[in-house]
Motif scaffolding. Structure first.
Motif, PDB file in Angstrom:
ATOM      1  N   LYS A  31      -0.752  -9.971  10.954  1.00 30.80           N
ATOM      2  CA  LYS A  31      -1.589 -10.591  11.978  1.00 30.80           C
ATOM      3  C   LYS A  31      -0.993 -11.908  12.415  1.00 30.80           C
ATOM      4  CE  LYS A  31      -5.762  -9.602  11.097  1.00 30.80           C
ATOM      5  NZ  LYS A  31      -7.117  -9.579  10.506  1.00 30.80           N
ATOM      6  N   TYR A  81      -4.988  -5.173  13.243  1.00 30.22           N
ATOM      7  CA  TYR A  81      -3.754  -5.398  12.500  1.00 30.22           C
ATOM      8  C   TYR A  81      -4.018  -5.548  11.013  1.00 30.22           C
ATOM      9  CZ  TYR A  81      -1.942  -6.548  17.124  1.00 30.22           C
ATOM     10  OH  TYR A  81      -1.588  -6.497  18.450  1.00 30.22           O
ATOM     11  N   ALA A  82      -3.026  -5.199  10.234  1.00 29.19           N
ATOM     12  CA  ALA A  82      -3.052  -5.523   8.814  1.00 29.19           C
ATOM     13  C   ALA A  82      -2.940  -7.039   8.669  1.00 29.19           C
ATOM     14  CB  ALA A  82      -1.894  -4.842   8.096  1.00 29.19           C
ATOM     15  N   ASP A  83      -3.577  -7.569   7.657  1.00 30.26           N
ATOM     16  CA  ASP A  83      -3.550  -9.016   7.444  1.00 30.26           C
ATOM     17  C   ASP A  83      -2.116  -9.540   7.306  1.00 30.26           C
ATOM     18  OD1 ASP A  83      -6.573  -9.176   5.399  1.00 30.26           O
ATOM     19  OD2 ASP A  83      -6.287  -9.194   7.571  1.00 30.26           O
ATOM     20  N   SER A  84      -1.243  -8.729   6.742  1.00 38.06           N
ATOM     21  CA  SER A  84       0.126  -9.174   6.469  1.00 38.06           C
ATOM     22  C   SER A  84       0.944  -9.399   7.735  1.00 38.06           C
ATOM     23  CB  SER A  84       0.829  -8.157   5.573  1.00 38.06           C
ATOM     24  OG  SER A  84       0.834  -6.872   6.177  1.00 38.06           O
ATOM     25  N   GLU A 139       1.995   2.228   4.451  1.00 40.84           N
ATOM     26  CA  GLU A 139       0.878   1.311   4.678  1.00 40.84           C
ATOM     27  C   GLU A 139       0.656   1.080   6.171  1.00 40.84           C
ATOM     28  OE1 GLU A 139       1.497  -2.601   3.098  1.00 40.84           O
ATOM     29  OE2 GLU A 139       3.279  -2.969   4.304  1.00 40.84           O
ATOM     30  N   PHE A 140      -0.579   0.822   6.476  1.00 39.18           N
ATOM     31  CA  PHE A 140      -0.993   0.562   7.851  1.00 39.18           C
ATOM     32  C   PHE A 140      -0.432  -0.760   8.337  1.00 39.18           C
ATOM     33  CE2 PHE A 140      -3.587   0.183  11.516  1.00 39.18           C
ATOM     34  CZ  PHE A 140      -4.124  -1.106  11.531  1.00 39.18           C
ATOM     35  N   VAL A 141      -0.007  -0.791   9.619  1.00 42.14           N
ATOM     36  CA  VAL A 141       0.488  -2.026  10.233  1.00 42.14           C
ATOM     37  C   VAL A 141      -0.409  -2.443  11.400  1.00 42.14           C
ATOM     38  CG1 VAL A 141       2.402  -3.088  11.475  1.00 42.14           C
ATOM     39  CG2 VAL A 141       2.863  -1.545   9.558  1.00 42.14           C
ATOM     40  N   THR A 200      -7.090   3.173  10.528  1.00 39.34           N
ATOM     41  CA  THR A 200      -6.159   2.437   9.676  1.00 39.34           C
ATOM     42  C   THR A 200      -5.643   3.239   8.498  1.00 39.34           C
ATOM     43  OG1 THR A 200      -7.923   1.518   8.291  1.00 39.34           O
ATOM     44  CG2 THR A 200      -7.330   0.285  10.279  1.00 39.34           C
TER      45      THR A 200
END
Length: 124
Positions: free
Chosen positions: A64, A59-62, A45-47, A106
């Motif tokens: 940010k 950024y990924a929401d996780s 998964e994208f970071v 992304t």
């Protein structure tokens, strides 16, 4: 270009780590760069991603607000500063590169070059 990720390790929840990605390219400034991660049994998964000159990031929401991507083109190195780490951040982290094309990338398939990965383990 060859990429070498480092800086992973074991850290307690709430702690910090800084990952580095060293590139073998003559100049890193022609590449947009990204960080991805893959936990056991999950897809990569994208970071985070950063444009060729560091002027744009995404950024990924996780992550940010907790992670910061940066680069030093003079040192041919990209960084991922990770703060307030959580157990769910546990994964192998990969850096990736693609020839710059004035965008923020992304998706896994957007990147042409990948490092070998560095393990990050966050204990609760």
């Amino acid at each position: 270009v060859q990429l070498q990720a480092s800086g992973g390790g074991l850290v307690q929840a709430g702690g910090s780590l800084r990952l580095s990605c060293a590139a073998s390219a003559r100049t890193l400034s022609i590449y947009d760069m990204g960080w991805f991660r893959q936990a056991p049994g999950k897809e990569r998964e994208f970071v985070a991603t950063i444009s060729w000159n560091g002027g744009s990031t995404y950024y990924a929401d996780s992550v940010k607000g907790r992670f910061t991507i940066s680069r030093d083109n003079a040192k041919n190195t990209v960084y991922l500063q990770m703060n307030s780490l959580k157990p769910e951040d546990t994964a192998v982290y990969y850096c990736a590169a693609r020839r710059t094309d004035l965008g923020l990338w992304t998706k896994y398939k957007d990147y042409d070059y990948w490092g070998q990965g560095t393990q990050v383990t966050v204990s609760s």
